[in-house]
Design a protein around this motif. Structure first.
Motif, PDB file in Angstrom:
ATOM      1  N   PHE A  76       0.849  -1.187   0.000  1.00  0.00           N
ATOM      2  CA  PHE A  76       0.000   0.000   0.000  1.00  0.00           C
ATOM      3  C   PHE A  76       0.886   1.239   0.000  1.00  0.00           C
ATOM      4  O   PHE A  76       1.932   1.255   0.656  1.00  0.00           O
ATOM      5  N   TRP A  77       0.462   2.266  -0.707  1.00  0.00           N
ATOM      6  CA  TRP A  77       1.222   3.514  -0.684  1.00  0.00           C
ATOM      7  C   TRP A  77       0.291   4.710  -0.860  1.00  0.00           C
ATOM      8  O   TRP A  77      -0.771   4.612  -1.459  1.00  0.00           O
ATOM      9  N   ASP A  78       0.717   5.827  -0.298  1.00  0.00           N
ATOM     10  CA  ASP A  78       0.007   7.095  -0.452  1.00  0.00           C
ATOM     11  C   ASP A  78       1.032   8.217  -0.437  1.00  0.00           C
ATOM     12  O   ASP A  78       1.606   8.545   0.597  1.00  0.00           O
ATOM     13  N   LEU A  79       1.291   8.775  -1.617  1.00  0.00           N
ATOM     14  CA  LEU A  79       2.195   9.909  -1.762  1.00  0.00           C
ATOM     15  C   LEU A  79       1.455  11.117  -2.312  1.00  0.00           C
ATOM     16  O   LEU A  79       2.054  12.029  -2.870  1.00  0.00           O
ATOM     17  N   SER A  80       0.138  11.111  -2.169  1.00  0.00           N
ATOM     18  CA  SER A  80      -0.682  12.181  -2.751  1.00  0.00           C
ATOM     19  C   SER A  80      -0.419  13.530  -2.102  1.00  0.00           C
ATOM     20  O   SER A  80      -0.618  14.580  -2.723  1.00  0.00           O
ATOM     21  N   THR A  81       0.017  13.550  -0.838  1.00  0.00           N
ATOM     22  CA  THR A  81       0.319  14.807  -0.153  1.00  0.00           C
ATOM     23  C   THR A  81       1.796  14.901   0.234  1.00  0.00           C
ATOM     24  O   THR A  81       2.170  15.725   1.068  1.00  0.00           O
ATOM     25  N   ALA A  82       2.625  14.040  -0.355  1.00  0.00           N
ATOM     26  CA  ALA A  82       4.040  13.969   0.036  1.00  0.00           C
ATOM     27  C   ALA A  82       4.773  15.268  -0.270  1.00  0.00           C
ATOM     28  O   ALA A  82       4.555  15.904  -1.306  1.00  0.00           O
ATOM     29  N   LYS A  83       5.622  15.663   0.667  1.00  0.00           N
ATOM     30  CA  LYS A  83       6.504  16.818   0.468  1.00  0.00           C
ATOM     31  C   LYS A  83       7.801  16.318  -0.148  1.00  0.00           C
ATOM     32  O   LYS A  83       8.479  15.445   0.414  1.00  0.00           O
ATOM     33  N   ILE A  84       8.145  16.865  -1.310  1.00  0.00           N
ATOM     34  CA  ILE A  84       9.288  16.397  -2.074  1.00  0.00           C
ATOM     35  C   ILE A  84      10.434  17.398  -1.969  1.00  0.00           C
ATOM     36  O   ILE A  84      10.224  18.608  -2.125  1.00  0.00           O
ATOM     37  N   GLY A  85      11.649  16.909  -1.712  1.00  0.00           N
ATOM     38  CA  GLY A  85      12.827  17.759  -1.660  1.00  0.00           C
ATOM     39  C   GLY A  85      13.675  17.573  -2.903  1.00  0.00           C
ATOM     40  O   GLY A  85      13.216  17.050  -3.925  1.00  0.00           O
TER      41      GLY A  85
END
Length: 290
Positions: free
Chosen positions: A101-110
């Protein structure tokens, strides 16, 4: 000095530069290695390889047995407009299935390939959360319905490709659940007469190697959070090869069991090596010049 290549193999983490490739377009690939416990005394290795390009961010999960044989893998390719969350079911072995399972819909990317916060990647086996990466723990447990495992996963290694002109940076932790440190490596082998190597952790210089033309390979023990950390370097290709087409290699090796109260910095290197028995976490950086 210990044999440099052997240090990579001792820690049980396969180091393969050709497998993960080198990039000329900045820091865009990072492989994090974990040991998970499946129950019944069985353990497996899981590698999450993060990647980033102009289309967006993606990752690949590989599950290996104790002999580094790949049992199963799934690749979530970089996306730009699609939803950045989902799930997949994997057949690892006969009658053994895991759910991703994964959720990167609100991930903060550097600037690097790994998300900084507001995300999760979860691996579930037999309704137990055998691996959970990211800070959205409550959301992951709610989505998966999984129970906490009997034994937590162990973060044991990281392989990363970095690029730059003379400064190479990354972030990592040197032990399971340890604090995250900023690492900066400065090495100019082109524009100065006497090349040097400087390593800073959290903006504090912890190592300086002068006369690099004579010390292009080596190792040194430093202290981080009061614990000994062995640093290995190999910049031979930058000095005597083609710095544009070859990588320098840096390795940071922590140890699983040490006496924090012991005065490690005052000991000889041979004594330190005899006392540091159990290998812990390894960070390997392949650095290429832009």
């Amino acid at each position: 000095m210990r044999d440099f290549p052997s240090c990579f193999s001792e820690n049980g983490v396969q180091i393969s530069e050709t497998t993960h490739g080198s990039s000329r377009n900045g820091q865009n690939m990072s492989a994090c290695v974990y040991q998970i416990h499946m129950g019944r005394g069985e353990s497996r290795m899981i590698t999450i390889t993060w990647s980033k390009n102009m289309m967006g961010q993606g990752f690949m999960i590989e599950i290996e047995d104790g002999t580094k044989h790949c049992l199963s893998k799934v690749e979530i390719k970089p996306w730009l407009f699609s939803k950045r969350k989902g799930s997949k079911n994997l057949d690892v072995e006969e009658a053994t299935k895991v759910d991703i399972f994964w959720d990167l819909s609100t991930a903060k990317i550097g600037p690097g390939p790994e998300p900084l916060k507001s995300y999760y990647v979860a691996v579930v086996f037999d309704m137990k959360m055998v691996l959970l990466v990211g800070d959205m723990r409550k959301e992951a447990y709610k989505k998966t319905g999984a129970r906490p495992p009997h034994s937590n996963a162990t973060y044991i290694g990281k392989r990363e490709h970095v690029s730059g002109k003379k400064v190479y940076s990354t972030r990592t932790q040197f032990c399971n659940n340890g604090r995250i440190h900023d690492i900066s490596i400065e090495c100019d082998t082109v524009r100065i007469k006497d090349p040097y190597l400087e390593i800073c952790i959290d903006k504090k210089r912890v190592m300086l190697v002068k006369s690099l033309a004579w010390k292009f390979r080596g190792n040194q023990t430093i202290l981080v959070d009061g614990f000994p950390l062995e640093v290995f370097w190999d910049v031979h290709s930058w000095l005597f090869g083609s710095p544009i087409t070859t990588n320098a290699v840096f390795m940071f090796q922590s140890y699983a069991h040490v006496d924090k109260s012991f005065p490690w910095s005052s000991c000889s290197s041979s004594f330190r090596e005899s006392q540091l028995q159990a290998l812990g976490f390894s960070l390997v950086l392949y650095a290429c010049k832009e």
